[in-house]
Motif scaffolding. Structure first.
Motif, PDB file in Angstrom:
ATOM      1  N   TYR A   1       6.339   3.888   6.522  1.00  0.00           N
ATOM      2  CA  TYR A   1       5.689   2.583   6.331  1.00  0.00           C
ATOM      3  C   TYR A   1       4.338   2.774   5.655  1.00  0.00           C
ATOM      4  CZ  TYR A   1       3.356  -1.796   7.563  1.00  0.00           C
ATOM      5  OH  TYR A   1       2.659  -2.980   7.520  1.00  0.00           O
ATOM      6  N   GLU A   2       3.583   3.755   6.180  1.00  0.00           N
ATOM      7  CA  GLU A   2       2.265   4.071   5.605  1.00  0.00           C
ATOM      8  C   GLU A   2       2.400   4.407   4.118  1.00  0.00           C
ATOM      9  OE1 GLU A   2      -0.759   4.217   6.888  1.00  0.00           O
ATOM     10  OE2 GLU A   2      -1.868   5.954   6.171  1.00  0.00           O
ATOM     11  N   ALA A   3       3.441   5.178   3.809  1.00  0.00           N
ATOM     12  CA  ALA A   3       3.610   5.638   2.432  1.00  0.00           C
ATOM     13  C   ALA A   3       4.067   4.519   1.505  1.00  0.00           C
ATOM     14  CB  ALA A   3       4.612   6.785   2.395  1.00  0.00           C
ATOM     15  N   SER A   4       4.515   3.403   2.079  1.00  0.00           N
ATOM     16  CA  SER A   4       5.051   2.334   1.232  1.00  0.00           C
ATOM     17  C   SER A   4       3.954   1.537   0.544  1.00  0.00           C
ATOM     18  CB  SER A   4       5.917   1.394   2.081  1.00  0.00           C
ATOM     19  OG  SER A   4       5.086   0.628   2.938  1.00  0.00           O
ATOM     20  N   PHE A   5       2.683   1.804   0.918  1.00  0.00           N
ATOM     21  CA  PHE A   5       1.597   1.097   0.239  1.00  0.00           C
ATOM     22  C   PHE A   5       1.304   1.763  -1.096  1.00  0.00           C
ATOM     23  CE2 PHE A   5       1.111  -0.191   4.581  1.00  0.00           C
ATOM     24  CZ  PHE A   5       0.712  -1.524   4.479  1.00  0.00           C
ATOM     25  N   GLU A   6       1.017   0.943  -2.096  1.00  0.00           N
ATOM     26  CA  GLU A   6       0.696   1.495  -3.409  1.00  0.00           C
ATOM     27  C   GLU A   6      -0.561   2.334  -3.306  1.00  0.00           C
ATOM     28  OE1 GLU A   6       0.424  -1.234  -6.669  1.00  0.00           O
ATOM     29  OE2 GLU A   6       2.090  -2.410  -5.864  1.00  0.00           O
ATOM     30  N   GLY A   7      -0.524   3.477  -3.936  1.00  0.00           N
ATOM     31  CA  GLY A   7      -1.712   4.317  -3.978  1.00  0.00           C
ATOM     32  C   GLY A   7      -1.978   5.053  -2.685  1.00  0.00           C
TER      33      GLY A   7
END
Lengths: 468, 375
Positions: B366-372
């Motif tokens: 989930y954390e990694a799904s944010f852009e950048g």
């Protein structure tokens, strides 16, 4: 330039009142020097400086309520050039603006152009998120640290976040020299005004159009107070009745139920003034502020011994008059937060030195709002010194169920008749008016007058206190 | 239980044991004496001054918004340094949340103390190798942990050996308020039953937040031990020499396998309970002034200056060392690393169960799904 944001000095506090600034613009401060005092729902707290430098700007005036996370002061580092100042230039808006380099570098070249063109891009696109500022616990969000962008799939949120925010600093408005109230940027003309959901709810309930409200919150957001202010904005100033003011309101209204009478006398206090000068030179009074007030206090205690009714109260439950054994002597103090009457316990047992020490301790405590709770209750008789305001006298109102209050006027040099018979002449003497207001149910005219005469005897010749 | 031969040192009564009075004079006591030299006392002074500096700096950091909370130990330096300096391997130290001075004695980097309070860490220092366990924020729970650790020392054969250096004991710190908790009383029961090698070190700082100790206990706290069947002592908690002497005796006794002791260090918290507290609302300025006159540091300074063991130059050097330490603490606090989300799962089980591992994977994704996102 360092910017200090209001921290949460307790756990989970959202706002605090700015009580007093301990520094002014231009002061040099070291790390841990006290910058200001704030009052939260929990306590009065002094905030130390995180930075060493020179105070460049105080962003919030005393007496205002500030949300946690809002910038309150700017401090220029010792190694920063002074001419890099020009603090109210629009280019400076959010000092942490991470990628504002291109526009910021353009700004100094054209200082006159504090135009929206330069201000808007400096505000991070996610100001609506990061600028929310206040955490429930701890130390606020770091606006600059939130570099993360929206989720890839979350298009609507991304669009909302892209709405340009109102600039934080009051853009090209020439700044007033004194501490200005929090930046009140013009309402954001384009796009949706920035406000948290609870604030939107307040606006809806009060029927206020958010686009007409001037924001004062961090990042140009509208606070609940802004909405309430807009709803009641009829030009007059409204002061909420709280704290000390509220207590004064209550006590004074309650005093209407008491039939009061006032007596006054003009006294030659030259001997008292001389006595004070003598005492000031004594070693045991070193470092103490001593004024005729201390002698008045002592005189009142002595006079009360002869007319104890002045130091009484009415017990409505048992329908009895209570003559108090001790004199818990209230001293009315005008404080920044309003009228306070803390009292000195068992003042009747104190000599002049002890009374002076007690007054020296109590008055600064009252001014700084740090009176211990026990000093705010149990008073039996009070003194108010209106002389410090330069007036001759007044008709004071007894404090909170006490039988009487004594009022001192300003001490003036006046022509006074002295001597007798052939020797009678006019001399300049130090003269003041002493007034006593009493609860006429507990104290009759004779008692009140006798008390006043005794006080005046001691004040005109303090040596006669030996007779008491 | 066998007591040392001769007089009963545990029958000294309610008057706190004192070896250095507030005016800086050494006092003789029939049963207790401080064994160190003036140089040792000077090192205690240094410890106390530095511990106080750490504490005031952390308090200031909280006021600047760099920490969420801080529990000041101001006024309790003698109780913490005096006891902390009697501890050595393989002793186990089990603190409450205010034992910054004990942590200093145990060699914990003061910067590490700040992680929890800054919200950047849940496990702040290598507690097992250092023998100084994590701060306990739930009142009194650590007393049970300590008794368990003491019983483990017993079972590991680290108690009652002929070689004193091979022996260890646990010491657990708690306050007067904790003595009203069930956990502490249960710990007393177990420690007594098993003659566990544990010293219950109660810093009676007079207030459980706002509740005076005198309201919580009808008898002096140290006397409670008698009801559980082990000895208690009351020591002047602002006298570093007396605290050292009394703790030394209690620890040695426990290490020899003679069972627990309750030490009540009678002291005063000069500051707030925590930075969220305003003590002026429940105690009188006169009381604070009276305790200020019993300051743990001033009396040692006076004594050492009078014997000539230290001079102004020594104190100046110490002040400079304090300032440097404070500066290091400030810088260290700001440099504490932001925690990574994945760490939160690692401190619950020795081996992570599959369900927890799956949950962790989901959160990281989930954390990694944010852009950048960089993590």
């Amino acid at each position: 330039m360092h910017e200090f944001k209001l921290p949460d000095p307790g756990e989970g506090l959202l706002e605090a009142d700015i009580v007093s600034w301990k520094v002014s613009v231009g002061d040099t401060v070291a790390v841990n020097d006290t910058l200001l005092e704030i009052e939260t729902a929990k306590s009065l707290v002094e905030l130390p400086s995180p930075y060493a430098g020179v105070v460049a700007e105080i962003l919030v005036a005393e007496g205002t309520t500030v949300e946690v996370g809002a910038p309150i002061i700017r401090i220029r580092g010792l190694d920063e050039a002074v001419d890099a100042d020009a603090p109210r230039d629009a280019s400076l808006a959010p000092h942490e603006a991470p990628q504002g380099a291109s526009s910021a570098s353009a700004a100094p070249a054209s200082p006159s152009a504090g135009a929206p063109v330069t201000t808007t891009p400096v505000v991070p696109a996610n100001a609506g998120i990061s600028g929310s500022g206040s955490n429930l616990v701890g130390y606020g969000t770091k606006a600059g640290a939130v570099t993360r962008r929206a989720r890839r799939t979350d298009a609507p949120a991304a669009a909302a976040a892209a709405v340009p925010a109102a600039p934080v600093a009051p853009a090209p408005v020439p700044a007033a020299p004194a501490a200005t109230p929090p930046a009140s940027a013009a309402p954001a003309s384009a796009g949706r005004p920035l406000a948290k959901p609870p604030v939107r709810r307040v606006a809806r309930d009060l029927g206020v159009d958010l686009s007409t409200v001037a924001p004062t919150g961090p990042g140009g957001t509208i606070t609940a107070d802004d909405v309430v202010a807009a709803a009641s904005n009829t030009g007059e100033q409204r002061i909420p009745l709280r704290g000390v003011r509220k207590e004064m309101f209550r006590a004074m209204t309650a005093s209407l139920a008491v039939p009061q009478a006032t007596a006054f006398v003009e006294v030659d206090v030259t001997a008292t003034v001389q006595l004070i000068e003598t005492l000031k030179r004594r070693r045991d009074f070193t470092g103490l502020r001593i004024s005729p007030l201390a002698v008045f206090a002592k005189a009142a205690c002595l006079a009360i011994e002869r007319v104890p009714e002045l130091n009484s109260s009415y017990d409505a439950e048992r329908n009895e008059i209570v003559l108090h054994e001790d004199v818990n002597l209230g001293i009315a103090a005008a404080t920044p937060r309003g009228l306070l009457v803390p009292n000195i316990k068992r003042a009747n047992e104190m000599n002049l030195l002890q009374l002076t020490q007690a007054i020296n301790e109590l008055v600064p405590q009252a001014r700084s709002g740090k009176v211990p709770p026990e000093a705010m209750s149990g008073g039996t008789f009070s003194i108010t010194n209106v002389g410090v305001f330069g007036v001759d006298g007044g008709t004071p109102i007894p404090n909170n169920g006490e039988a009487a209050i004594m009022c001192l006027g300003t001490i003036l040099r006046k022509p006074w008749v002295v001597g007798e018979g052939e020797n009678e002449r006019i001399e300049p003497r130090s003269v003041c008016t002493v007034t006593v207001t009493f609860d006429h149910r507990l104290v009759d005219g004779e008692m009140g007058s006798k008390f006043l005469a005794d006080v005046s005897t001691i004040m005109s010749d303090p040596a006669l206190a030996l007779l008491f | 239980m066998t007591e040392p031969a001769g007089t009963d040192v545990f029958a000294v009564g309610d008057e706190p044991i004192q070896l250095l009075d507030p005016s800086g004079r050494r006092v003789d006591h029939p049963d207790f004496s401080y064994s160190g030299t003036d140089a040792d006392i000077a090192s205690h002074l240094r410890d106390m001054v530095l511990a106080r500096r750490i504490d005031t700096e952390a308090t200031a950091l909280q006021r600047k918004g760099e920490l969420g909370l801080w529990p000041p130990a101001l006024g309790q330096e003698a109780a913490q340094i005096g006891s902390g300096r009697t501890l050595r391997d393989p002793d186990l130290i089990v603190p409450s949340y205010r034992e910054h001075g004990v942590a200093w004695c145990a060699g914990i980097d003061p910067v590490d103390l700040l992680g929890t309070f800054r919200g950047t860490a849940m496990v702040d220092w290598p507690s097992r190798p250092d023998g100084f366990h994590l701060y306990s924020f739930v009142i009194g729970t650590q007393a049970l942990h300590a008794v368990g650790m003491a019983m483990a020392l017993q079972r590991d054969g680290q108690v009652g050996n002929d070689d004193p250096a091979a022996n260890g004991a646990a010491i657990v710190y708690f306050g007067d308020g904790a003595t009203s908790q069930g956990d502490v009383n249960e710990a007393f029961v177990f420690a007594a039953s098993y003659a566990a090698p544990v010293v219950f070190f109660c810093q009676n700082n007079q207030y459980a937040i706002s509740e005076p100790a005198s309201l919580q206990s009808r008898v002096p706290l140290y006397r409670r031990a008698a009801g559980f069947g082990f000895p208690g002592l009351r020591v002047d908690g602002n006298d570093v020499l007396a605290v050292h002497a009394v703790t030394q005796l209690a620890m040695d006794r426990a290490r020899r396998g003679e069972g627990p002791v309750l030490v009540e260090a009678y002291t005063y918290r000069m500051g707030a309970h925590t930075t969220s507290d305003d003590p002026t609302k429940y105690r009188l300025a006169a009381e604070q002034d009276a305790w200020k006159a019993k300051d743990p540091i001033e009396r040692v300074k006076t004594y050492l200056l009078s014997t000539g063991a230290i001079d102004q130059a020594w104190l100046d050097a110490l002040a400079a060392e304090s300032e440097a330490l404070a500066e290091r603490l400030r810088a260290g606090c700001l440099a504490l690393p932001e925690p990574a989300l994945g760490e939160q799962w690692q401190h619950v089980y020795a081996g992570m169960p599959p369900a927890l591992a799956r949950q962790r994977e989901e959160y990281l994704a989930y954390e990694a799904s944010f852009e950048g996102a960089s993590e």
